[in-house]
Design a protein around this motif. Structure first.
Motif, PDB file in Angstrom:
ATOM      1  N   THR A  88      -5.169  38.101  20.642  1.00  0.00           N
ATOM      2  CA  THR A  88      -4.923  36.851  19.922  1.00  0.00           C
ATOM      3  C   THR A  88      -6.226  36.297  19.359  1.00  0.00           C
ATOM      4  OG1 THR A  88      -3.077  36.375  21.412  1.00  0.00           O
ATOM      5  CG2 THR A  88      -3.918  34.542  20.101  1.00  0.00           C
ATOM      6  N   ALA A 134       3.199  36.774  25.842  1.00  0.00           N
ATOM      7  CA  ALA A 134       3.262  35.547  25.050  1.00  0.00           C
ATOM      8  C   ALA A 134       2.528  34.417  25.755  1.00  0.00           C
ATOM      9  CB  ALA A 134       4.720  35.163  24.800  1.00  0.00           C
ATOM     10  N   VAL A 182      -0.959  34.693  24.890  1.00  0.00           N
ATOM     11  CA  VAL A 182      -1.192  34.152  23.550  1.00  0.00           C
ATOM     12  C   VAL A 182      -1.355  32.637  23.627  1.00  0.00           C
ATOM     13  CG1 VAL A 182      -0.165  33.828  21.263  1.00  0.00           C
ATOM     14  CG2 VAL A 182       0.011  36.046  22.406  1.00  0.00           C
ATOM     15  N   TYR A 183      -0.486  31.981  24.400  1.00  0.00           N
ATOM     16  CA  TYR A 183      -0.601  30.530  24.598  1.00  0.00           C
ATOM     17  C   TYR A 183      -2.005  30.174  25.088  1.00  0.00           C
ATOM     18  CZ  TYR A 183       4.370  29.033  24.334  1.00  0.00           C
ATOM     19  OH  TYR A 183       5.632  28.691  23.922  1.00  0.00           O
ATOM     20  N   VAL A 199       0.728  25.147  20.100  1.00  0.00           N
ATOM     21  CA  VAL A 199       1.976  25.813  19.737  1.00  0.00           C
ATOM     22  C   VAL A 199       3.044  24.729  19.633  1.00  0.00           C
ATOM     23  CG1 VAL A 199       3.705  27.501  20.494  1.00  0.00           C
ATOM     24  CG2 VAL A 199       1.285  27.893  21.012  1.00  0.00           C
ATOM     25  N   VAL A 215       5.149  31.000  18.047  1.00  0.00           N
ATOM     26  CA  VAL A 215       5.148  32.165  18.939  1.00  0.00           C
ATOM     27  C   VAL A 215       6.581  32.491  19.333  1.00  0.00           C
ATOM     28  CG1 VAL A 215       4.299  33.144  21.102  1.00  0.00           C
ATOM     29  CG2 VAL A 215       2.885  31.492  19.853  1.00  0.00           C
ATOM     30  N   SER A 235       8.813  26.668  20.651  1.00  0.00           N
ATOM     31  CA  SER A 235       7.536  27.301  20.298  1.00  0.00           C
ATOM     32  C   SER A 235       7.443  27.760  18.856  1.00  0.00           C
ATOM     33  CB  SER A 235       7.283  28.497  21.221  1.00  0.00           C
ATOM     34  OG  SER A 235       8.219  29.527  20.983  1.00  0.00           O
ATOM     35  N   THR A 236       8.452  27.449  18.054  1.00  0.00           N
ATOM     36  CA  THR A 236       8.432  27.847  16.640  1.00  0.00           C
ATOM     37  C   THR A 236       8.743  26.649  15.756  1.00  0.00           C
ATOM     38  OG1 THR A 236      10.752  28.568  16.830  1.00  0.00           O
ATOM     39  CG2 THR A 236       9.039  30.258  17.048  1.00  0.00           C
TER      40      THR A 236
END
Length: 366
Positions: free
Chosen positions: A252, A273, A276-277, A287, A293, A352-353
């Motif tokens: 990331t 994931a 990634v956070y 996020v 994500v 998260s999106t």
């Protein structure tokens, strides 16, 4: 010397088999008893001698009186994923009146070697002898969850005619092996299409390992969704992180350091994931404001994350129950019509999106 009728029908002794195969009697005995610590070529010679001479193996126990017993071998018991698989197998086994033995062993993701290719340290692995015990206790079948059997272990199962089913295999199973998994390609398509609908075009993917059965399919789905939307694939947006959360953090950070970093990322497992956070938080990013994500699995951790993770749900319990039902049919002498069964996945939308932030363009002289 006059031979009795029983002596004439007793068949060859193990010593005769050993001499025919050119091995010692103890080695021949290991093969007959399903021991794993025998070289594949030696095992082949002994098995051929057994068949050629008509050696009759004595039954280990009275099958008619023994309970129907199946083994579940998982890669690890310390994950919520394994818990979901265990629940599915346990419920299906209870409904079928089966006894279940559960064990955890190496050989799954992250371990050296590939199925069917025993490594140099195979004989020293902790799971050596696992199938010896399985054979001796009279297991009627085996389920492997993310545990990748070696060539020697496959040979033991075939020799003793013990059917097995692979649950969610990480790499391609050997020819003829029966497996149950999720629709990974479609899951990759679904995750990427969700991000495209939100308006993202700079979409990265963080997969686990190259050559993995599941990950290759998920990345192929990602690529297919981009192509269908007319969005060019950017090779620098495709990253592999093994199976490690720390690797996901590193990948990331690499994406963030690109001249044109992505606004969204599809991550091929929920565990990665979360890495990634952590990488985003370490850069002071949030996020989904700075990056959307999407994960893959829908483990409990996806709901606990802050913000809750949008992810592709794998039906682990259903996959496990399906594998057990297939194994039951194989135990009864029926061969499945297809060696691969795939269960559908679905997107679970959480927090998260979001649509990407508009790009800020600086005008000349400003």
């Amino acid at each position: 010397m006059v031979r009795t009728a029983s002596a004439r029908t007793a068949g060859p002794t193990l010593a005769v088999v050993a001499r025919e195969a050119g091995v010692s009697v103890p080695t021949a005995s290991k093969v007959v008893n399903g021991r794993e610590d025998v070289a594949p070529e030696t095992r082949r010679r002994v098995v051929e001698a057994l068949d050629r001479l008509g050696y009759v193996r004595r039954p280990r126990f009275d099958l008619a009186r023994a309970p129907r017993l199946v083994d579940l071998v998982v890669h690890s018991l310390d994950s919520s994923r394994s818990g979901a698989v265990l629940r599915g197998v346990e419920e299906a086994a209870y409904d079928a009146g089966l006894d279940l033995v559960v064990s955890a062993g190496a050989g799954g993701p992250g371990t050296p070697g590939t199925p069917g290719t025993p490594g140099p340290s195979e004989s020293s692995r902790p799971e050596r002898g696992r199938l010896d015990r399985l054979v001796l206790r009279g297991s009627s079948g085996v389920l492997f969850d993310l545990a990748e059997p070696t060539a020697a272990q496959y040979a033991v199962l075939e020799q003793h005619r013990i059917p097995f089913v692979l649950i969610d295999p990480a790499v391609d199973p050997p020819p003829g092996a029966v497996s149950v998994g999720a629709a990974n390609w479609q899951g990759g398509v679904t995750a990427t299409e969700h991000l495209l609908r939100l308006g993202h075009e700079r979409i990265a993917v963080v997969a686990e390992r190259r050559g993995g059965l599941c990950d290759d399919a998920r990345v192929a789905g990602y690529r297919s969704a981009l192509a269908s939307a007319g969005v060019p694939e950017r090779p620098e947006y495709v990253r592999h992180a093994g199976f490690d959360r720390e690797d996901a953090r590193r990948r990331t950070r690499e994406l963030l350091d690109l001249p044109d970093p992505p606004t969204a990322v599809f991550v091929c497992s929920d565990a990665m994931a979360l890495g990634v956070y952590e990488a985003l938080a370490g850069r002071g990013l949030t996020v989904p404001d700075d990056m959307s994500v999407v994960g893959f699995d829908d483990l409990p951790e996806a709901r606990w994350a802050a913000p809750a993770l949008t992810t592709v749900r794998q039906p682990f319990a259903e996959m496990a129950a399906t594998a057990l039902r297939l194994l039951l049919r194989m135990m009864d002498g029926h061969r499945p019509e297809s060696t691969r069964t795939e269960l559908s996945t679905r997107l679970v939308e959480r927090a998260s999106t979001a649509p990407p932030r508009p790009r800020v363009t600086c005008l000349p002289g400003k």
